[in-house]
Motif scaffolding. Structure first.
Motif, short mmCIF file in Angstrom:
data_model
loop_
_atom_site.label_atom_id
_atom_site.label_comp_id
_atom_site.label_asym_id
_atom_site.label_seq_id
_atom_site.Cartn_x
_atom_site.Cartn_y
_atom_site.Cartn_z
N LYS A 124 0.83 -1.21 0.00
CA LYS A 124 0.00 0.00 0.00
C LYS A 124 0.86 1.26 0.00
O LYS A 124 1.77 1.40 0.80
N PRO A 161 1.06 5.44 0.55
CA PRO A 161 0.35 6.34 1.45
C PRO A 161 -0.89 6.92 0.76
O PRO A 161 -0.89 7.13 -0.46
N THR A 178 -6.35 10.99 3.84
CA THR A 178 -7.65 11.01 4.50
C THR A 178 -8.06 12.47 4.46
O THR A 178 -7.46 13.31 5.14
N GLY A 208 3.70 9.82 5.04
CA GLY A 208 2.49 10.15 4.29
C GLY A 208 2.77 10.34 2.80
O GLY A 208 3.76 9.81 2.27
N THR A 209 1.91 11.13 2.15
CA THR A 209 1.99 11.28 0.70
C THR A 209 3.04 12.31 0.26
O THR A 209 3.23 12.54 -0.92
N ALA A 230 3.18 15.68 0.62
CA ALA A 230 2.41 16.69 -0.12
C ALA A 230 3.27 17.91 -0.50
O ALA A 230 3.12 18.46 -1.59
N MET A 240 12.75 13.00 -3.18
CA MET A 240 11.97 12.13 -2.29
C MET A 240 12.73 10.83 -2.06
O MET A 240 13.20 10.20 -3.02
N ASP A 297 17.71 13.98 1.75
CA ASP A 297 17.42 13.88 3.19
C ASP A 297 18.56 13.16 3.91
O ASP A 297 18.83 13.41 5.08
P1 NAD Z 1 4.42 13.24 5.31
O1 NAD Z 1 5.02 12.04 5.96
O2 NAD Z 1 3.90 13.04 3.95
O3 NAD Z 1 5.52 14.41 5.29
C1 NAD Z 1 6.06 15.01 6.46
C2 NAD Z 1 7.35 15.77 6.11
O4 NAD Z 1 8.40 14.81 5.92
C3 NAD Z 1 7.26 16.57 4.82
O5 NAD Z 1 8.04 17.73 4.95
C4 NAD Z 1 7.88 15.64 3.78
O6 NAD Z 1 8.48 16.33 2.70
C5 NAD Z 1 8.91 14.87 4.61
N1 NAD Z 1 9.05 13.49 4.11
C6 NAD Z 1 8.27 12.42 4.47
N2 NAD Z 1 8.67 11.31 3.84
C7 NAD Z 1 9.71 11.68 3.06
C8 NAD Z 1 10.53 10.96 2.15
N3 NAD Z 1 10.34 9.65 1.94
N4 NAD Z 1 11.51 11.62 1.48
C9 NAD Z 1 11.70 12.93 1.70
N5 NAD Z 1 10.95 13.67 2.56
C10 NAD Z 1 9.96 13.05 3.23
O7 NAD Z 1 3.27 13.75 6.29
P2 NAD Z 1 2.22 14.97 6.13
O8 NAD Z 1 2.79 16.06 5.30
O9 NAD Z 1 1.79 15.24 7.51
O10 NAD Z 1 0.99 14.32 5.40
C11 NAD Z 1 0.73 14.41 4.00
C12 NAD Z 1 -0.49 13.56 3.65
O11 NAD Z 1 -0.22 12.18 3.92
C13 NAD Z 1 -1.76 13.90 4.44
O12 NAD Z 1 -2.83 14.01 3.53
C14 NAD Z 1 -1.95 12.71 5.37
O13 NAD Z 1 -3.33 12.43 5.58
C15 NAD Z 1 -1.30 11.59 4.60
N6 NAD Z 1 -0.76 10.49 5.45
C16 NAD Z 1 -0.98 9.22 5.05
C17 NAD Z 1 -0.46 8.15 5.75
C18 NAD Z 1 -0.76 6.75 5.27
O14 NAD Z 1 -1.47 6.56 4.31
N7 NAD Z 1 -0.21 5.74 5.89
C19 NAD Z 1 0.35 8.38 6.86
C20 NAD Z 1 0.61 9.71 7.24
C21 NAD Z 1 0.05 10.75 6.52
#
Ligand code: NAD
Length: 417
Positions: free
Chosen positions: A83, A85, A88, A328-329, A331, A345, A395
């Motif tokens: 799955k 991300p 919601t 998460g995604t 964003a 990423m 990162d």
């Molecule tokens: P996020 O984890 O997507 O990002 C948080 C921060 O960490 C951001 O600045 C992002 O750029 C950075 N980051 C995270 N993973 C990274 C990677 N692999 N490489 C580089 N940078 C990375 O969390 P968010 O911004 O709070 O949430 C974004 C969306 O994701 C929201 O719509 C939320 O609902 C969703 N979400 C989904 C899940 C899931 O499906 N399991 C979990 C958490 C959040």
């Protein structure tokens, strides 16, 4: 490195990957997995047996959430799920995307549909690179119960009575709790903690720790929250009856006085920061697992270096395993990408999850297991090699690191060599 990434040499023709459920999500994580599947997977793997579901908000809206039902049914049938991300949607996003309703998190439907037992979260280690913990840290987070399923009401002065009515109507009801509320404002909360699957969680945890030579601990706050005693008792019963001898033989209880050790959750919080050597595992209730694994993620540099796998059980006793990254995604990077700016990423968490799902699918359906293993080892190694040789994402590697697309291309070139 001893193992080279040799996917191309290993596969003159594509091999057929066994069936698994692929759940696609949204934004930057979706885009990155799309190019990874195109460049790392499609050239070597025939994925025609994968069942693909688009769990983007738009797709859930267009299908009135039938797609979520279908994805859960597919996962239950196939037992191996990857799955991405998903979003919601917030109240603002419901308006922004023009959705019919605020669709709930798909995770609850999945935990129920797959009879979720535990969410296993482990540190990811890149050989040759020091992250936070030197050796692996394993977590088992109980997938059901606790605060997540709570009902509550804001109330004033008065009395609260909580009564249990047995399913068997011949038995008498029992009063669970009666109390008087004196404040003008109180939050009254009710939740329950199902215990039937704790023995399954125990076996998953103790099998994993034994195989990886990791010292297991059970974490609760049972000293004060007396109702948590049941979780510890069940864990200890399974350990003493089925695992203690093997653990003693493996020397894994040398530091714990020859017994399975219980840690109070506040003490565990401190040990996670102190025990940077790793080599320990913790099993705990749902909410504690949520908090403590975030702490592990911080010590281990980033949530990008933690796996998140939901383990459930089918009626026939076979395990259903869903593999995902813990982030998460992403964003913010997606919006940069849409503006035409460079992004970097880190796909490691998602790739480890995809390869884990493929390996589990092959364990359930071993016709092409040798080829699957060869492929997943090659890809894992190519990704590690990128990080080790300074070709990682920013990162980890810093500003000289690669962009999202450069990283995907570097690994693709390495796989094709
Ligand atoms: P996020 O984890 O997507 O990002 C948080 C921060 O960490 C951001 O600045 C992002 O750029 C950075 N980051 C995270 N993973 C990274 C990677 N692999 N490489 C580089 N940078 C990375 O969390 P968010 O911004 O709070 O949430 C974004 C969306 O994701 C929201 O719509 C939320 O609902 C969703 N979400 C989904 C899940 C899931 O499906 N399991 C979990 C958490 C959040």
């Amino acid at each position: 490195s001893a193992i080279r990434a040799t996917a191309a040499r290993a596969f003159a023709t594509k091999f057929v990957a066994p069936p698994m459920t692929y759940i696609a999500g949204e934004e930057m994580s979706w885009y990155t997995m799309k190019i990874i599947c195109e460049k790392w997977v499609d050239p070597f793997v025939d994925t025609s047996k994968w069942e693909y579901f688009d769990l983007s908000c738009k797709s859930r809206d267009q299908t009135d959430d039938k797609v979520l039902h279908d994805a859960v049914a597919s996962g239950k049938r196939l037992g191996a799920i990857f799955k991405e991300p998903t979003i919601t949607p917030t109240t603002e996003q419901v308006k922004e995307f023009g959705l019919k309703k605020p669709f709930g998190s798909p995770n609850g439907a999945m935990r129920r549909g797959w009879n979720g037992i535990t969410i296993s979260r482990d540190t990811i280690h890149i050989p040759g690179i020091k992250l936070g913990f030197e050796n692996p840290v394993f977590f088992e987070r109980h997938a059901v119960g606790g605060e997540y399923g709570a009902s509550w009401k804001g109330v004033g002065k008065g009395k609260v009575l909580t009564t249990f009515w047995p399913e068997n109507e011949k038995e008498k009801p029992t009063i669970v709790d009666g109390r008087v509320l004196h404040d003008d404002e109180s939050a009254v909360v009710v939740y329950d903690n199902p215990l039937d699957n704790v023995e399954d969680l125990a076996r998953i945890f103790f099998d994993r720790c034994l195989e990886a030579k990791i010292v297991p601990y059970v974490v609760t706050k049972k000293t004060v929250f007396k109702w948590q005693e049941g979780f510890w008792q069940k864990m200890k019963k399974v350990f003493d009856a089925e695992y203690k001898d093997a653990y003693l033989k493996a020397g894994l209880l040398d530091k714990t006085g020859g017994e399975l050790v219980h840690l109070i959750s506040d003490a565990a919080t401190m040990q996670i920061i102190r025990w940077t050597g790793g080599g320990f595992g913790m099993a705990c209730h749902n909410y504690d697992g949520d908090m403590l694994t975030d702490e592990v993620a911080q010590v281990h540099r980033s949530p990008g270096f933690i796996t998140s796998n939901l383990v459930g059980k089918n009626e026939d006793g076979s395990l259903i395993k869903e593999f995902e990254a813990s982030h998460g995604t992403v964003a913010d990077l997606w919006h940069m990408h849409l503006r035409g700016e460079e992004t970097s990423m880190n796909p490691l968490g998602m790739v480890v999850a995809l390869l884990g799902a493929m390996d589990h699918a092959a364990a359930l359906n071993p016709a092409t297991q040798a080829e699957v293993t060869k492929f997943t080892v090659s890809v894992r190694e190519a990704v590690y090699e990128a990080f080790r040789t300074g070709k990682g994402t920013r990162d980890l590697t810093g500003p000289q690191g690669l962009t999202t697309e450069q990283f995907v291309d570097w690994v693709a070139d390495n796989l094709a060599k």
